[in-house]
Design an enzyme around this catalytic site. Structure first.
Site, PDB file in Angstrom:
ATOM      1  CG  ASP A 117     -26.751  -9.434  17.135  1.00  0.00           C
ATOM      2  OD1 ASP A 117     -25.770  -9.075  17.824  1.00  0.00           O
ATOM      3  OD2 ASP A 117     -27.804  -8.781  17.064  1.00  0.00           O
ATOM      4  N   GLY A 126     -36.524 -10.060  17.915  1.00  0.00           N
ATOM      5  CA  GLY A 126     -35.442  -9.525  17.084  1.00  0.00           C
ATOM      6  C   GLY A 126     -34.222 -10.434  17.091  1.00  0.00           C
ATOM      7  N   GLY A 186     -24.951 -15.867  26.961  1.00  0.00           N
ATOM      8  CA  GLY A 186     -24.716 -15.084  25.751  1.00  0.00           C
ATOM      9  C   GLY A 186     -23.480 -14.203  25.788  1.00  0.00           C
ATOM     10  CE  LYS A 191     -29.548  -5.299  18.168  1.00  0.00           C
ATOM     11  NZ  LYS A 191     -29.223  -6.682  18.529  1.00  0.00           N
TER      12      LYS A 191
END
Ligand code: ATR
Length: 301
Positions: free
Chosen positions: A121, A149, A265, A85
């Protein structure tokens, strides 16, 4: 579906899956367990877009060439996952606000003028919470693993959404001041941010007392036998517990045992994917229900 393709495969041309040429991919390492292909293929099929979405394994040092090759092959874009990322952030020519703040990009959109990088996200997390009747806006939120992250992106997303208070909890404390500065840049005043070292159990329990939402963003809970990410005494009544791990964890089981509302999640995975799809195909309808069904089916198969 083929578990994954590599740069070597791409050098021979765009893979073909079920008669459809691949134009989208998720890049990571490891990548064979990514649920993104189920999720995105369901949305593509529902929208009648005749392209395939594949998994791509990039070895260390191969990420930039992999992205370059995807552009040569006429891909629309890609999702990016661990550990790329930050590299995706460095490659992108234009970035959205959350990507700029968090230094992480999970969605690449290939445009004629260059590569656009987004971090879905954060919006995915906010939409997931909305599904449970809340948003970060005006809430007091505690984030475990805030300096990782995922934790960093979620802390910034909460600040951008206008949360009332943020407690940043991390095992090691050296990165907490820099994260607090980033969260201030996202618009949260210093007096609304509290930093806590996770090893200080009493302080963690005290800090979580003031929170309405607890977000578990450490990697603990991914493997069976992992230690709990915080002392369970911190789980006070009325707390909503959100664990970004996509399967059930001991933390979620404990929250249920205490009668607290909680969620894994999986919903964040769903909505970050839906947001990525919107960025690639702004004109198309995103069938979130089809994506959800594919995710549920993929997990039980
Ligand atoms: P990333 O590459 O996203 O930073 P990571 O190394 O898995 O991923 O770490 C994610 C988060 O989980 C971090 O907040 C990390 O804490 P540190 O910043 O102190 O490394 C946290 N984490 C990882 N393993 C942990 C453990 N055993 N106990 C507590 N926190 C842990």
């Amino acid at each position: 579906m083929f578990p994954f393709y590599t740069l070597e495969d791409l050098e021979r041309g765009a893979p073909c899956v079920g008669g459809l040429t691949a134009k989208l991919a998720v890049i990571g390492s490891p990548i064979d367990h990514s649920l993104s292909p189920q999720l995105q293929q369901a949305a593509l099929d529902a929208a009648g877009i005749p392209v395939a979405y594949i998994r791509l394994l990039a070895k260390e040092g191969e990420f930039a060439r992999t992205v370059e090759r995807l552009r040569e092959l006429g891909f629309a874009g890609a999702n990016v996952t661990v550990p790329f990322k930050k590299e995706a952030f460095a490659l992108a020519d234009h970035k959205d606000a959350l990507a700029e703040l968090s230094g992480a990009v999970n969605t690449l959109i290939f445009e004629p003028s260059g590569i656009r990088g987004a971090n879905t996200d954060g919006p995915g997390f906010c939409l997931a919470l909305e599904g449970f009747g809340m948003r970060p806006r005006a809430r007091s939120i505690a984030i475990l693993g805030a300096c990782g992250g995922a934790g960093t992106a979620l802390a910034c997303a909460c600040a951008l959404d206008g949360c009332a208070h943020l407690t940043l909890i991390n095992r090691t404390s050296d990165r907490l001041p820099a994260l607090a500065a980033t969260v201030r840049k996202a618009g949260l005043p210093a007096e609304s941010i509290c930093c806590v070292a996770a090893r200080d159990s009493r302080e963690v329990i005290r800090a979580v007392q003031g929170a309405e939402i607890l977000v578990q963003a450490t990697s603990l809970g991914l493997a069976a036998g992992d230690a709990p990410p915080l002392p369970f005494e911190a789980l006070h009544s009325g707390l909503f517990v959100y664990d970004i791990v996509t399967h059930d964890t001991p933390l979620l089981a404990e929250a249920r045992r205490r009668g607290l509302p909680s969620a894994s999640g999986l919903s964040m995975l769903l909505y970050q994917g839906a947001e990525a799809f919107r960025l690639w195909f702004p004109e198309a309808r995103v069938d979130v229900d089809a994506m959800k069904r594919a995710l549920d089916g993929g997990r039980s198969s």
